[in-house]
Write an enzyme that holds these catalytic residues in place. Structure first.
Site, mmCIF file in Angstrom:
data_model
loop_
_atom_site.group_PDB
_atom_site.id
_atom_site.type_symbol
_atom_site.label_atom_id
_atom_site.label_comp_id
_atom_site.label_asym_id
_atom_site.label_seq_id
_atom_site.Cartn_x
_atom_site.Cartn_y
_atom_site.Cartn_z
ATOM 1 C CE LYS A 298 -3.916 6.516 7.166
ATOM 2 N NZ LYS A 298 -3.193 6.960 5.989
ATOM 3 C CB SER B 227 -8.971 6.530 8.023
ATOM 4 O OG SER B 227 -9.848 5.528 8.441
ATOM 5 C CE1 TYR C 35 -4.145 3.020 8.389
ATOM 6 C CE2 TYR C 35 -6.328 2.823 9.357
ATOM 7 C CZ TYR C 35 -5.515 3.195 8.301
ATOM 8 O OH TYR C 35 -6.064 3.750 7.168
HETATM 9 P P1 NAD Z 1 -2.843 0.124 -0.407
HETATM 10 O O1 NAD Z 1 -1.997 -0.626 0.549
HETATM 11 O O2 NAD Z 1 -3.461 -0.600 -1.517
HETATM 12 O O3 NAD Z 1 -2.010 1.358 -1.014
HETATM 13 C C1 NAD Z 1 -1.000 2.012 -0.297
HETATM 14 C C2 NAD Z 1 0.221 2.066 -1.208
HETATM 15 O O4 NAD Z 1 1.260 2.748 -0.516
HETATM 16 C C3 NAD Z 1 0.749 0.695 -1.598
HETATM 17 O O5 NAD Z 1 0.922 0.655 -2.995
HETATM 18 C C4 NAD Z 1 2.080 0.589 -0.863
HETATM 19 O O6 NAD Z 1 3.020 -0.168 -1.599
HETATM 20 C C5 NAD Z 1 2.479 2.053 -0.750
HETATM 21 N N1 NAD Z 1 3.345 2.372 0.390
HETATM 22 C C6 NAD Z 1 3.189 2.016 1.693
HETATM 23 N N2 NAD Z 1 4.184 2.538 2.422
HETATM 24 C C7 NAD Z 1 4.983 3.249 1.587
HETATM 25 C C8 NAD Z 1 6.155 4.005 1.746
HETATM 26 N N3 NAD Z 1 6.743 4.131 2.940
HETATM 27 N N4 NAD Z 1 6.686 4.614 0.664
HETATM 28 C C9 NAD Z 1 6.123 4.487 -0.563
HETATM 29 N N5 NAD Z 1 5.025 3.752 -0.775
HETATM 30 C C10 NAD Z 1 4.454 3.146 0.288
HETATM 31 O O7 NAD Z 1 -3.941 0.896 0.455
HETATM 32 P P2 NAD Z 1 -5.222 1.702 -0.026
HETATM 33 O O8 NAD Z 1 -6.407 0.954 0.417
HETATM 34 O O9 NAD Z 1 -5.082 2.102 -1.431
HETATM 35 O O10 NAD Z 1 -5.085 2.965 0.929
HETATM 36 C C11 NAD Z 1 -4.463 4.159 0.513
HETATM 37 C C12 NAD Z 1 -4.413 5.105 1.691
HETATM 38 O O11 NAD Z 1 -5.731 5.329 2.162
HETATM 39 C C13 NAD Z 1 -3.617 4.575 2.882
HETATM 40 O O12 NAD Z 1 -2.902 5.640 3.460
HETATM 41 C C14 NAD Z 1 -4.703 4.076 3.828
HETATM 42 O O13 NAD Z 1 -4.297 4.132 5.159
HETATM 43 C C15 NAD Z 1 -5.811 5.067 3.540
HETATM 44 N N6 NAD Z 1 -7.149 4.542 3.842
HETATM 45 C C16 NAD Z 1 -7.534 3.358 3.286
HETATM 46 C C17 NAD Z 1 -8.786 2.841 3.591
HETATM 47 C C18 NAD Z 1 -9.239 1.515 3.032
HETATM 48 O O14 NAD Z 1 -10.154 0.913 3.602
HETATM 49 N N7 NAD Z 1 -8.672 1.021 1.953
HETATM 50 C C19 NAD Z 1 -9.663 3.548 4.458
HETATM 51 C C20 NAD Z 1 -9.225 4.769 4.977
HETATM 52 C C21 NAD Z 1 -7.959 5.254 4.661
#
Ligand code: NAD
Ligand code: UDP
Length: 362
Positions: free
Chosen positions: A154, A126, A150
């Site tokens: 990362k 991120s 958080y």
């Molecule tokens: P999201 O919460 O929609 O998707 C994450 C998925 O991971 C969910 O389906 C959740 O059920 C699953 N999950 C969480 N912990 C788990 C575990 N221990 N075992 C198995 N499954 C697990 O989030 P997103 O927005 O799709 O983000 C995806 C990734 O990208 C994340 O790692 C997040 O930190 C990163 N990210 C997101 C953003 C954003 O703004 N959306 C920005 C930067 C980075």
């Protein structure tokens, strides 16, 4: 050719869109998700959109026994690791949960990958790892610093990946640093589905537009920006999904340039040679900053709905401006974001309108 990809967190917002992009690019996808922040309905809809049932395993990345079973039954080219918790405020209240899920979970996954000699890995990092940037746009070599659990989780994973790459040259580890993902699939069938009142700007705006929330609170109008409100690099989630396809193509090309590349266009653009990638951080952003007020105005125009808002105090921990240099992604992956702020608003609005209660109503 091995073209099967394990997608952890594939039922989530970015993961579900990436599953579609992977399928369209010719990859076979296995989704592994504990559904802690997503629903099976997202997987059902992805299956309908691609016209094929997605292989879905409900499981936690910290469950190394289940992971072993999965790796024993599939031959993977690599793993895209989306699984993680992502709410900054919650991470401050529950740091152990975040370190356990995001850091210990990643270690458990990497250990099982090593056992099965699957060493191609794309990690969801991120822009938060850059903290408050000293200069803009933000380059991959910009200083990294985080102020909340958080972001620290990362950053910790990035350090682990760096050490792993040094220790063993057979690992190929790409950390994609996302800027601000927004938007939804153009079909309106999948999109972002926050559990509660949204923390993030775009879902908040769309819930005001659809009448679920009264008004947006804009956190601060005294930043040194174009109109005093915060500036971010919003990127359409389908562009982001394509960035993952490009990252996998790059890995294939580096590892075995001639035989393995599914995407020959990208293969030609990269000066590929056989060998290890090591640890490779890459920004995925558009390179353009948009202010909170500019996004509100664009959304109101697209949706033809008034977006009521009020200015309130700055939110603790927020920075004034953040946008990417997207040059490295362009140079190495042959990838760049294509969709505009209008596209992002249009697709979010379609998803919000068609699914006022997210996946729940289905
Ligand atoms: P999201 O919460 O929609 O998707 C994450 C998925 O991971 C969910 O389906 C959740 O059920 C699953 N999950 C969480 N912990 C788990 C575990 N221990 N075992 C198995 N499954 C697990 O989030 P997103 O927005 O799709 O983000 C995806 C990734 O990208 C994340 O790692 C997040 O930190 C990163 N990210 C997101 C953003 C954003 O703004 N959306 C920005 C930067 C980075
Ligand atoms: N923001 C806002 N009101 C909200 C949510 C967010 O004014 O209800 C602002 C926030 O202060 C920041 C920008 O919108 O300037 C993007 O915030 P978001 O939480 O979506 O992403 P962040 O960049 O913080 O990860």
């Amino acid at each position: 050719m091995k073209n099967k990809i394990l997608v952890t967190g594939g039922a989530g917002y970015i993961g579900s869109h990436t599953c579609i992009a992977l399928h369209e690019a010719g990859y076979e996808v296995v989704v592994y998700d504990n559904l802690s922040n997503s629903s099976r309905e997202a997987i059902n809809r992805v299956s309908t959109l691609i016209g094929q049932t997605i292989v879905f395993i409900e499981g936690d990345v910290r469950d190394d026994e289940l992971l072993r079973e999965v790796f024993a039954s599939h031959e993977f080219f690599g793993v895209i690791h989306f699984a993680g918790l992502k709410a900054v405020g919650e991470s401050v209240a529950k740091p152990l949960l975040y370190y356990n899920n995001n850091v210990s979970g990643t270690i458990a996954l990497l250990e099982v990958m090593a056992e099965y000699d699957v060493k191609n890995f794309v990690f969801s990092s991120s822009a938060t790892v850059y903290g408050d940037p000293e200069t803009l746009p933000i380059h991959e070599l910009s200083k990294r610093s985080c102020t909340n659990p958080y972001g620290q989780s990362k950053l910790a994973v990035e350090y682990i990946l760096e050490d792993l790459a040094i220790s063993d040259k057979s690992w190929n580890l790409i950390a994609l640093r996302y800027f601000n993902p927004v938007g939804a699939h153009p079909s309106g069938q999948i999109g972002e589905d926050p559990n509660d009142i949204p923390n993030n700007l775009m879902p908040y705006i769309s819930q005001v537009a659809v009448g679920k929330l009264d008004k947006l609170s804009i956190f601060g109008n005294d930043y040194p920006t174009v109109d005093g409100t915060g500036v971010r690099d919003f990127i359409h989630v389908t562009d982001l999904a394509q960035g993952h396809v490009a990252a996998l193509s790059y890995l294939e090309q580096q590892i075995s340039p001639e035989e393995n590349c599914l995407n020959t266009a990208i293969a030609k653009q990269t000066s590929a040679k056989s060998g290890s990638v090591g640890f490779l951080p890459i920004n995925l952003g558009t390179g353009k900053g948009t202010s909170v007020l500019e996004l509100v105005t664009a959304f109101a125009e697209v949706s033809k709905q008034p977006i009521a808002y009020q200015f309130v105090e700055r939110r603790a921990g927020d920075i004034a401006s953040c946008y990417a240099s997207a040059d490295k992604a362009q140079a190495l992956l042959g990838w760049q974001a294509k969709l505009s702020i209008t596209d992002m608003c249009q697709d979010t609005w379609r998803w919000q309108n068609m699914n006022p209660n997210g996946y729940q109503a289905s």
